[in-house]
Scaffold this motif. Sequence first.
Motif, PDB file in Angstrom:
ATOM      1  N   LYS A   4      77.302  -2.946  75.940  1.00  0.00           N
ATOM      2  CA  LYS A   4      76.147  -3.869  76.225  1.00  0.00           C
ATOM      3  C   LYS A   4      74.988  -3.765  75.337  1.00  0.00           C
ATOM      4  O   LYS A   4      74.138  -4.583  75.500  1.00  0.00           O
ATOM      5  CB  LYS A   4      75.946  -4.007  77.627  1.00  0.00           C
ATOM      6  N   GLN A   5      74.961  -2.710  74.788  1.00  0.00           N
ATOM      7  CA  GLN A   5      73.811  -2.625  73.734  1.00  0.00           C
ATOM      8  C   GLN A   5      73.798  -3.445  72.518  1.00  0.00           C
ATOM      9  O   GLN A   5      74.767  -3.857  72.184  1.00  0.00           O
ATOM     10  CB  GLN A   5      73.488  -1.182  73.351  1.00  0.00           C
ATOM     11  N   PRO A   6      72.583  -3.830  71.973  1.00  0.00           N
ATOM     12  CA  PRO A   6      72.511  -4.498  70.736  1.00  0.00           C
ATOM     13  C   PRO A   6      73.077  -3.891  69.697  1.00  0.00           C
ATOM     14  O   PRO A   6      73.107  -2.890  69.498  1.00  0.00           O
ATOM     15  CB  PRO A   6      71.115  -5.255  70.729  1.00  0.00           C
ATOM     16  N   ILE A   7      73.041  -4.697  68.541  1.00  0.00           N
ATOM     17  CA  ILE A   7      73.495  -4.143  67.251  1.00  0.00           C
ATOM     18  C   ILE A   7      72.165  -4.407  66.506  1.00  0.00           C
ATOM     19  O   ILE A   7      71.502  -5.380  66.242  1.00  0.00           O
ATOM     20  CB  ILE A   7      74.808  -4.888  66.515  1.00  0.00           C
ATOM     21  N   GLY A   8      71.987  -3.328  65.592  1.00  0.00           N
ATOM     22  CA  GLY A   8      70.896  -3.579  64.728  1.00  0.00           C
ATOM     23  C   GLY A   8      71.156  -3.672  63.212  1.00  0.00           C
ATOM     24  O   GLY A   8      72.354  -3.267  62.825  1.00  0.00           O
ATOM     25  N   VAL A   9      70.350  -4.726  62.621  1.00  0.00           N
ATOM     26  CA  VAL A   9      70.512  -5.308  61.400  1.00  0.00           C
ATOM     27  C   VAL A   9      69.239  -4.831  60.744  1.00  0.00           C
ATOM     28  O   VAL A   9      68.196  -5.265  61.209  1.00  0.00           O
ATOM     29  CB  VAL A   9      71.053  -6.457  61.170  1.00  0.00           C
ATOM     30  N   PHE A  10      69.169  -4.549  59.485  1.00  0.00           N
ATOM     31  CA  PHE A  10      67.918  -4.262  58.747  1.00  0.00           C
ATOM     32  C   PHE A  10      68.175  -4.660  57.385  1.00  0.00           C
ATOM     33  O   PHE A  10      69.153  -4.343  56.820  1.00  0.00           O
ATOM     34  CB  PHE A  10      67.153  -2.948  59.078  1.00  0.00           C
ATOM     35  N   ASP A  11      67.116  -4.837  56.686  1.00  0.00           N
ATOM     36  CA  ASP A  11      66.990  -5.143  55.397  1.00  0.00           C
ATOM     37  C   ASP A  11      65.523  -4.922  54.947  1.00  0.00           C
ATOM     38  O   ASP A  11      64.561  -4.843  55.616  1.00  0.00           O
ATOM     39  CB  ASP A  11      67.260  -6.547  54.859  1.00  0.00           C
ATOM     40  N   SER A  12      65.236  -4.868  53.485  1.00  0.00           N
ATOM     41  CA  SER A  12      63.937  -4.747  52.913  1.00  0.00           C
ATOM     42  C   SER A  12      63.025  -5.924  53.237  1.00  0.00           C
ATOM     43  O   SER A  12      61.899  -5.810  53.205  1.00  0.00           O
ATOM     44  CB  SER A  12      63.936  -4.441  51.332  1.00  0.00           C
ATOM     45  N   GLY A  13      63.727  -7.018  53.752  1.00  0.00           N
ATOM     46  CA  GLY A  13      62.778  -8.216  54.065  1.00  0.00           C
ATOM     47  C   GLY A  13      63.602  -9.178  54.766  1.00  0.00           C
ATOM     48  O   GLY A  13      64.481  -8.987  55.715  1.00  0.00           O
ATOM     49  N   VAL A  14      63.537 -10.590  54.149  1.00  0.00           N
ATOM     50  CA  VAL A  14      64.183 -11.614  54.859  1.00  0.00           C
ATOM     51  C   VAL A  14      65.747 -11.678  54.364  1.00  0.00           C
ATOM     52  O   VAL A  14      66.595 -12.415  54.923  1.00  0.00           O
ATOM     53  CB  VAL A  14      63.525 -12.958  54.377  1.00  0.00           C
ATOM     54  N   GLY A  15      65.997 -11.265  53.221  1.00  0.00           N
ATOM     55  CA  GLY A  15      67.249 -11.140  52.593  1.00  0.00           C
ATOM     56  C   GLY A  15      68.622 -11.048  53.839  1.00  0.00           C
ATOM     57  O   GLY A  15      69.475 -11.728  53.862  1.00  0.00           O
ATOM     58  N   GLU A  30      78.174 -10.785  70.980  1.00  0.00           N
ATOM     59  CA  GLU A  30      76.973  -9.294  70.743  1.00  0.00           C
ATOM     60  C   GLU A  30      75.615  -9.936  70.483  1.00  0.00           C
ATOM     61  O   GLU A  30      75.299 -10.716  70.031  1.00  0.00           O
ATOM     62  CB  GLU A  30      77.336  -8.547  69.439  1.00  0.00           C
ATOM     63  N   ASP A  31      74.831  -9.142  71.101  1.00  0.00           N
ATOM     64  CA  ASP A  31      73.309  -9.164  70.851  1.00  0.00           C
ATOM     65  C   ASP A  31      73.034  -8.508  69.631  1.00  0.00           C
ATOM     66  O   ASP A  31      73.426  -7.368  69.264  1.00  0.00           O
ATOM     67  CB  ASP A  31      72.552  -8.590  72.112  1.00  0.00           C
ATOM     68  N   PHE A  32      71.869  -9.044  68.912  1.00  0.00           N
ATOM     69  CA  PHE A  32      71.480  -8.417  67.617  1.00  0.00           C
ATOM     70  C   PHE A  32      69.850  -8.327  67.670  1.00  0.00           C
ATOM     71  O   PHE A  32      69.338  -9.176  68.277  1.00  0.00           O
ATOM     72  CB  PHE A  32      71.666  -9.500  66.628  1.00  0.00           C
ATOM     73  N   ILE A  33      69.611  -7.249  66.959  1.00  0.00           N
ATOM     74  CA  ILE A  33      68.097  -7.088  66.625  1.00  0.00           C
ATOM     75  C   ILE A  33      67.920  -6.696  65.101  1.00  0.00           C
ATOM     76  O   ILE A  33      68.611  -5.878  64.536  1.00  0.00           O
ATOM     77  CB  ILE A  33      67.462  -5.598  67.333  1.00  0.00           C
ATOM     78  N   PHE A  34      66.964  -7.631  64.585  1.00  0.00           N
ATOM     79  CA  PHE A  34      67.074  -7.640  63.173  1.00  0.00           C
ATOM     80  C   PHE A  34      65.611  -7.071  62.750  1.00  0.00           C
ATOM     81  O   PHE A  34      64.580  -7.419  63.252  1.00  0.00           O
ATOM     82  CB  PHE A  34      67.123  -9.211  62.631  1.00  0.00           C
ATOM     83  N   PHE A  35      65.703  -6.239  62.008  1.00  0.00           N
ATOM     84  CA  PHE A  35      64.395  -5.651  61.365  1.00  0.00           C
ATOM     85  C   PHE A  35      64.441  -5.834  59.838  1.00  0.00           C
ATOM     86  O   PHE A  35      65.279  -5.584  59.180  1.00  0.00           O
ATOM     87  CB  PHE A  35      64.224  -4.114  61.721  1.00  0.00           C
ATOM     88  N   GLY A  36      63.185  -6.480  59.451  1.00  0.00           N
ATOM     89  CA  GLY A  36      62.791  -6.850  58.013  1.00  0.00           C
ATOM     90  C   GLY A  36      61.614  -5.740  57.855  1.00  0.00           C
ATOM     91  O   GLY A  36      60.652  -6.147  58.291  1.00  0.00           O
ATOM     92  N   ASP A  37      61.727  -5.049  56.696  1.00  0.00           N
ATOM     93  CA  ASP A  37      60.767  -4.169  56.440  1.00  0.00           C
ATOM     94  C   ASP A  37      59.920  -5.133  55.216  1.00  0.00           C
ATOM     95  O   ASP A  37      59.836  -4.538  54.053  1.00  0.00           O
ATOM     96  CB  ASP A  37      61.415  -2.790  55.630  1.00  0.00           C
ATOM     97  N   SER A  38      59.473  -6.277  55.519  1.00  0.00           N
ATOM     98  CA  SER A  38      58.759  -6.949  54.629  1.00  0.00           C
ATOM     99  C   SER A  38      57.616  -6.382  53.972  1.00  0.00           C
ATOM    100  O   SER A  38      57.083  -6.872  53.084  1.00  0.00           O
ATOM    101  CB  SER A  38      58.400  -8.342  55.195  1.00  0.00           C
ATOM    102  N   LEU A  39      56.878  -5.503  54.931  1.00  0.00           N
ATOM    103  CA  LEU A  39      55.773  -4.672  54.289  1.00  0.00           C
ATOM    104  C   LEU A  39      55.920  -3.971  53.055  1.00  0.00           C
ATOM    105  O   LEU A  39      55.140  -3.921  52.073  1.00  0.00           O
ATOM    106  CB  LEU A  39      55.261  -3.813  55.427  1.00  0.00           C
ATOM    107  N   HIS A  40      57.288  -3.514  52.799  1.00  0.00           N
ATOM    108  CA  HIS A  40      57.714  -2.743  51.660  1.00  0.00           C
ATOM    109  C   HIS A  40      58.563  -3.603  50.807  1.00  0.00           C
ATOM    110  O   HIS A  40      59.038  -2.670  49.776  1.00  0.00           O
ATOM    111  CB  HIS A  40      58.193  -1.543  52.330  1.00  0.00           C
TER     112      HIS A  40
END
Length: 261
Positions: A4-15, A30-40
């Motif tokens: 039941k925990q979410p899936i993490g998704v990440f990219d350097s930004g919006v891509g 599925e639940d999702f958490i998206f992290f965009g490292d847009s600062l970098h």
Amino acid sequence: MLSKQPIGVFDSGVGGISTLRVLTQMLPNEDFIFFGDSLHAPYGSKTAGQVVDLSQKVVDTLLAQNVKAIVIACNTATSSAKPWLVDHYPNVPIIGIEPALKEAVDDGHQDILVLGTALTLSLPKFQTQLDQYQENHHITVLPCPGLADLIEQGDKRLTDIKALLIDLFKDIQNRSFSAVVLGCTHYPFIQPLIETYLAQKNNIKFYTGYEGIGRQLIRTLEQKNLLRENHDKRYIKFLTSKKGQDELELYKKLFKNGIQL
């Protein structure tokens, strides 16, 4: 309860949001958490070592959100950082996207254009794949410096995106390709625009690798009994390294509507 925990998704930004859109369709429970490292952003202009360091920080952030698996929705981060991440987080399923050159070759295409960041296209992972196929196929590799950075800023840089595409494609504008591999997750947001600037505008097949990574994610979750089968109130959460609400609003806009071309 882990399922039941979410899936993490990440990219350097919006891509990676373009990847996220496909994953949410393929895994509707599925639940999702998206992290965009847009600062970098973008990672494609950084060294491999820098990408590893940045990716580790993002993974730590997602693990603090109790994700059950992590998808690297960034070709550069997959090529540069995935082996290190898999080694240092052995208990976390980590899946990475890759340029879909093999998929284009397997579908029988001979004239293939591969677009990507300079770093992704220079790393051994892609170069090994290229060496495997280029003897029997006509493969044109085109680094696109600056393109991901412009796409990162959304619709407001559309004029600049068009100008850059004209410049990038000037040496291949009379070439015909049957397949185009979009080797950066930012690029699918402007796929119709890319097609406009190619000499052959009909019967071109675009490859993103999204379905492949989706299938791999499903297989991995099934093998580890982490696949969620029923969920009526699923959520999609957005996080960013950039301060302020504007970036999160951009993420939500791109997830819903993409870039208006």
